[in-house]
Write a protein that holds these residues in place. Structure first.
Motif, PDB file in Angstrom:
ATOM      1  N   ALA A 333       0.807  -1.221   0.000  1.00 40.86           N
ATOM      2  CA  ALA A 333       0.000   0.000   0.000  1.00 40.86           C
ATOM      3  C   ALA A 333       0.838   1.269   0.000  1.00 40.86           C
ATOM      4  O   ALA A 333       0.323   2.356  -0.271  1.00 40.86           O
ATOM      5  CB  ALA A 333      -0.928   0.006   1.218  1.00 40.86           C
ATOM      6  N   LEU A 334       2.119   1.149   0.303  1.00 38.84           N
ATOM      7  CA  LEU A 334       2.958   2.329   0.519  1.00 38.84           C
ATOM      8  C   LEU A 334       2.995   3.265  -0.672  1.00 38.84           C
ATOM      9  O   LEU A 334       2.744   4.473  -0.538  1.00 38.84           O
ATOM     10  CB  LEU A 334       4.384   1.884   0.886  1.00 38.84           C
ATOM     11  CG  LEU A 334       5.415   3.001   1.080  1.00 38.84           C
ATOM     12  CD1 LEU A 334       4.992   3.924   2.215  1.00 38.84           C
ATOM     13  CD2 LEU A 334       6.792   2.400   1.365  1.00 38.84           C
ATOM     14  N   LEU A 335       3.314   2.749  -1.835  1.00 40.30           N
ATOM     15  CA  LEU A 335       3.453   3.610  -3.016  1.00 40.30           C
ATOM     16  C   LEU A 335       2.140   4.293  -3.367  1.00 40.30           C
ATOM     17  O   LEU A 335       2.117   5.469  -3.752  1.00 40.30           O
ATOM     18  CB  LEU A 335       3.975   2.795  -4.198  1.00 40.30           C
ATOM     19  CG  LEU A 335       5.427   2.330  -4.108  1.00 40.30           C
ATOM     20  CD1 LEU A 335       5.797   1.503  -5.337  1.00 40.30           C
ATOM     21  CD2 LEU A 335       6.372   3.525  -3.975  1.00 40.30           C
ATOM     22  N   ASP A 336       1.024   3.565  -3.250  1.00 42.16           N
ATOM     23  CA  ASP A 336      -0.271   4.157  -3.566  1.00 42.16           C
ATOM     24  C   ASP A 336      -0.591   5.286  -2.597  1.00 42.16           C
ATOM     25  O   ASP A 336      -1.079   6.350  -3.011  1.00 42.16           O
ATOM     26  CB  ASP A 336      -1.360   3.092  -3.510  1.00 42.16           C
ATOM     27  CG  ASP A 336      -2.737   3.672  -3.818  1.00 42.16           C
ATOM     28  OD1 ASP A 336      -2.905   4.251  -4.898  1.00 42.16           O
ATOM     29  OD2 ASP A 336      -3.633   3.568  -2.953  1.00 42.16           O
ATOM     30  N   MET A 337      -0.310   5.098  -1.317  1.00 46.40           N
ATOM     31  CA  MET A 337      -0.596   6.130  -0.325  1.00 46.40           C
ATOM     32  C   MET A 337       0.232   7.383  -0.576  1.00 46.40           C
ATOM     33  O   MET A 337      -0.252   8.499  -0.450  1.00 46.40           O
ATOM     34  CB  MET A 337      -0.345   5.592   1.081  1.00 46.40           C
ATOM     35  CG  MET A 337      -1.344   4.527   1.517  1.00 46.40           C
ATOM     36  SD  MET A 337      -1.161   4.080   3.262  1.00 46.40           S
ATOM     37  CE  MET A 337      -1.753   5.574   4.053  1.00 46.40           C
ATOM     38  N   LEU A 338       1.485   7.189  -0.943  1.00 49.15           N
ATOM     39  CA  LEU A 338       2.347   8.344  -1.212  1.00 49.15           C
ATOM     40  C   LEU A 338       1.932   9.047  -2.501  1.00 49.15           C
ATOM     41  O   LEU A 338       1.970  10.283  -2.584  1.00 49.15           O
ATOM     42  CB  LEU A 338       3.805   7.906  -1.292  1.00 49.15           C
ATOM     43  CG  LEU A 338       4.433   7.409   0.017  1.00 49.15           C
ATOM     44  CD1 LEU A 338       5.876   6.972  -0.213  1.00 49.15           C
ATOM     45  CD2 LEU A 338       4.381   8.486   1.102  1.00 49.15           C
ATOM     46  N   SER A 339       1.529   8.276  -3.496  1.00 46.10           N
ATOM     47  CA  SER A 339       1.125   8.892  -4.771  1.00 46.10           C
ATOM     48  C   SER A 339      -0.147   9.718  -4.601  1.00 46.10           C
ATOM     49  O   SER A 339      -0.355  10.715  -5.291  1.00 46.10           O
ATOM     50  CB  SER A 339       0.927   7.819  -5.845  1.00 46.10           C
ATOM     51  OG  SER A 339      -0.175   6.989  -5.529  1.00 46.10           O
ATOM     52  N   GLN A 340      -1.039   9.318  -3.683  1.00 49.20           N
ATOM     53  CA  GLN A 340      -2.258  10.085  -3.418  1.00 49.20           C
ATOM     54  C   GLN A 340      -1.939  11.505  -2.929  1.00 49.20           C
ATOM     55  O   GLN A 340      -2.716  12.434  -3.148  1.00 49.20           O
ATOM     56  CB  GLN A 340      -3.102   9.385  -2.355  1.00 49.20           C
ATOM     57  CG  GLN A 340      -3.748   8.094  -2.777  1.00 49.20           C
ATOM     58  CD  GLN A 340      -4.513   7.461  -1.618  1.00 49.20           C
ATOM     59  OE1 GLN A 340      -5.086   8.173  -0.801  1.00 49.20           O
ATOM     60  NE2 GLN A 340      -4.516   6.148  -1.545  1.00 49.20           N
ATOM     61  N   LEU A 341      -0.796  11.644  -2.277  1.00 51.90           N
ATOM     62  CA  LEU A 341      -0.447  12.924  -1.670  1.00 51.90           C
ATOM     63  C   LEU A 341       0.339  13.842  -2.594  1.00 51.90           C
ATOM     64  O   LEU A 341       0.498  15.028  -2.305  1.00 51.90           O
ATOM     65  CB  LEU A 341       0.382  12.673  -0.394  1.00 51.90           C
ATOM     66  CG  LEU A 341      -0.329  11.892   0.706  1.00 51.90           C
ATOM     67  CD1 LEU A 341       0.659  11.548   1.819  1.00 51.90           C
ATOM     68  CD2 LEU A 341      -1.514  12.672   1.255  1.00 51.90           C
ATOM     69  N   LYS A 342       0.830  13.309  -3.700  1.00 48.62           N
ATOM     70  CA  LYS A 342       1.672  14.108  -4.592  1.00 48.62           C
ATOM     71  C   LYS A 342       0.869  15.262  -5.178  1.00 48.62           C
ATOM     72  O   LYS A 342      -0.185  15.074  -5.795  1.00 48.62           O
ATOM     73  CB  LYS A 342       2.231  13.229  -5.704  1.00 48.62           C
ATOM     74  CG  LYS A 342       3.231  13.955  -6.589  1.00 48.62           C
ATOM     75  CD  LYS A 342       3.827  13.016  -7.628  1.00 48.62           C
ATOM     76  CE  LYS A 342       4.842  13.761  -8.493  1.00 48.62           C
ATOM     77  NZ  LYS A 342       5.443  12.878  -9.530  1.00 48.62           N
ATOM     78  N   ASP A 343       1.370  16.478  -4.978  1.00 47.21           N
ATOM     79  CA  ASP A 343       0.751  17.699  -5.509  1.00 47.21           C
ATOM     80  C   ASP A 343      -0.708  17.853  -5.068  1.00 47.21           C
ATOM     81  O   ASP A 343      -1.533  18.426  -5.790  1.00 47.21           O
ATOM     82  CB  ASP A 343       0.826  17.719  -7.049  1.00 47.21           C
ATOM     83  CG  ASP A 343       2.253  17.661  -7.555  1.00 47.21           C
ATOM     84  OD1 ASP A 343       3.134  18.247  -6.918  1.00 47.21           O
ATOM     85  OD2 ASP A 343       2.489  17.007  -8.591  1.00 47.21           O
ATOM     86  N   TRP A 344      -1.049  17.344  -3.887  1.00 48.81           N
ATOM     87  CA  TRP A 344      -2.424  17.435  -3.388  1.00 48.81           C
ATOM     88  C   TRP A 344      -2.455  18.176  -2.064  1.00 48.81           C
ATOM     89  O   TRP A 344      -1.596  17.964  -1.203  1.00 48.81           O
ATOM     90  CB  TRP A 344      -3.009  16.040  -3.203  1.00 48.81           C
ATOM     91  CG  TRP A 344      -4.467  16.034  -2.795  1.00 48.81           C
ATOM     92  CD1 TRP A 344      -5.549  16.162  -3.610  1.00 48.81           C
ATOM     93  CD2 TRP A 344      -5.002  15.878  -1.471  1.00 48.81           C
ATOM     94  NE1 TRP A 344      -6.720  16.108  -2.888  1.00 48.81           N
ATOM     95  CE2 TRP A 344      -6.412  15.929  -1.563  1.00 48.81           C
ATOM     96  CE3 TRP A 344      -4.419  15.711  -0.216  1.00 48.81           C
ATOM     97  CZ2 TRP A 344      -7.253  15.813  -0.454  1.00 48.81           C
ATOM     98  CZ3 TRP A 344      -5.255  15.596   0.902  1.00 48.81           C
ATOM     99  CH2 TRP A 344      -6.650  15.646   0.774  1.00 48.81           C
ATOM    100  N   GLN A 345      -3.415  19.059  -1.925  1.00 49.42           N
ATOM    101  CA  GLN A 345      -3.621  19.766  -0.672  1.00 49.42           C
ATOM    102  C   GLN A 345      -5.044  19.547  -0.201  1.00 49.42           C
ATOM    103  O   GLN A 345      -5.978  19.561  -1.005  1.00 49.42           O
ATOM    104  CB  GLN A 345      -3.343  21.267  -0.841  1.00 49.42           C
ATOM    105  CG  GLN A 345      -1.869  21.603  -1.036  1.00 49.42           C
ATOM    106  CD  GLN A 345      -1.025  21.198   0.166  1.00 49.42           C
ATOM    107  OE1 GLN A 345      -1.426  21.371   1.311  1.00 49.42           O
ATOM    108  NE2 GLN A 345       0.158  20.662  -0.099  1.00 49.42           N
ATOM    109  N   PRO A 346      -5.254  19.340   1.076  1.00 46.94           N
ATOM    110  CA  PRO A 346      -6.605  19.086   1.590  1.00 46.94           C
ATOM    111  C   PRO A 346      -7.555  20.237   1.267  1.00 46.94           C
ATOM    112  O   PRO A 346      -7.217  21.407   1.470  1.00 46.94           O
ATOM    113  CB  PRO A 346      -6.390  18.963   3.106  1.00 46.94           C
ATOM    114  CG  PRO A 346      -4.949  18.552   3.255  1.00 46.94           C
ATOM    115  CD  PRO A 346      -4.231  19.243   2.137  1.00 46.94           C
TER     116      PRO A 346
END
Length: 402
Positions: A333-346
């Motif tokens: 799950a690690l890579l998917d979780m990190l990719s979700q955060l790339k260039d994303w702000q809440p």
């Protein structure tokens, strides 16, 4: 041997400062060491046989701003356009008690160098000739690399117990995987003396150690030596493996290290115990909060298979979510979780209690409860726009007129 050319020696105002002190100065400490290792130099320190009052008068006469930052111990700070420079009068220790030293001023360069901790920190260099002065084999130890106390390791530690922490920090930064047996034994023997120091000083050294590029070897040596028994009473029972896994992930994924993330790795995975440790170490409120967020999010991640890094980031911060993934996510799950955060702000939740009241909901506790229900659903749906929220509210049987 001569000091290699370095940009920091060309700082604006530095040559004028040296001239104001009649060239009775040498570069000392980390600036010399790090230049020889081809590392970035951040702090410039100068030593001189001139007395502090004389230094101050000379700098003022040269129109150089000077602050008596540590006048009792012979240190003043010159404020130059490119940054401050600390200037310290040569010293010798008169007495020490493991926490503080009483010093006398000296004119002997070797005597001053002898009061430093490690051989690699006792190097000095002439600003003009660039000749390096090495009284205790520091140059050879840099080649090793070998972190070695000057003279007797036990005596150096008795002078300042914080040198135990500094030994392992320097081992992490420079020592690679080579331990000095005398230093290790002396640190092990005197480890309980760390309890006599202020927790702030110990915590500062610990965080600096954890911030180094790769602290794994040093942390494991500290575990073997029982050092943590006198810093963190209840450390994670698998701390060595935890820090190793984290650093391996950081390096593999090119994630910059942070001391707090690495501290969480070695702390017990109990929010209350970790919070007590953070308070005992006198960490800042911000640092205490960061530790709690990461541990709490880790439990959420473990308990809820639907949890994702964006929902964690929304509840805490992007940094906390990234750290949670690195610390607690399974490898799949690690890579998917990190990719979700790339260039994303809440995003901001586009609904307020006032909006619900306008739709007919009676003011009171039910407003907050209803708002929380809608927000939870909104997060689970991946933060859709206001159109989704309007439709969701219309479809629910909220007691709007109760």
């Amino acid at each position: 041997m001569r000091l290699p050319p370095a940009d920091w020696t060309k700082r604006q105002g530095l040559s004028a400062l040296i001239a104001a002190l009649d060239d009775k100065v040498r570069y000392v400490g980390g600036a010399v060491r790090d230049t020889l290792l081809d590392l970035e130099v951040k702090d410039v320190d100068i030593a001189t046989p001139l007395l502090p009052d004389d230094v101050i008068e000379r700098l003022k006469a040269a129109s150089i701003k000077v602050i008596p930052t540590g006048i009792a111990h012979g240190t003043v700070t010159a404020i130059l356009p490119d940054g401050p420079v600390e200037i310290t009068t040569l010293r010798r220790d008169v007495s020490t008690d493991g926490r503080r030293a009483t010093v006398a001023f000296s004119e002997d360069w070797k005597e001053d160098a002898a009061r430093r901790d490690f051989t690699i920190n006792a190097l000095s260099a002439d600003p003009h000739s660039r000749e390096i002065y090495d009284y205790f084999g520091g140059l050879d130890d840099l080649e090793g690399p070998h972190i070695r106390f000057i003279g007797s390791a036990a005596e150096r530690i008795a002078e300042d117990h914080l040198r135990i922490m500094r030994y392992f920090r320097f081992l992490a930064r420079f020592g690679r995987r080579q331990v000095d047996d005398e230093a290790f034994d002396a640190c092990t023997t005197a480890a309980e003396k760390l309890e006599t120091l202020s927790r702030e000083r110990v915590a500062d050294e610990l965080l600096k150690l954890l911030q180094t590029e790769d602290p794994r070897f040093a942390v494991n040596q500290m575990l073997d030596a029982g050092i943590f028994d006198h810093i963190i009473r209840e450390i994670d029972g698998d701390a060595g493996a935890q820090i190793s896994r984290l650093v391996e992930r950081e390096q593999r994924l090119a994630v910059a290290p942070t001391a707090i993330r690495r501290l969480v790795a070695i702390l017990p995975k109990d929010v209350h115990k970790a919070d007590a440790i953070a308070k005992d170490l006198k960490l800042s409120k911000k640092q205490q909060k960061a530790i709690g967020q990461r541990l709490s999010s880790g439990f959420t991640l473990a308990a809820d298979n639907q949890a994702n890094s964006r929902s964690i980031a929304y509840r805490t911060s992007v940094d906390a979510a990234r750290d949670t993934a690195l610390l607690f996510a399974g490898e799949s799950a690690l890579l998917d979780m990190l990719s979700q955060l790339k260039d994303w702000q809440p995003p901001t939740f586009p609904l307020t209690g006032g909006d619900l009241i306008k739709r007919g909901l009676k003011p009171g506790p039910v407003v907050a409860k209803t708002l929380a229900t809608i927000e939870t659903a909104w997060i689970a749906q991946g933060f859709p726009d206001e159109t989704w929220i309007k439709k969701f509210v219309d479809e629910q049987e909220f007691p709007l007129h109760s």
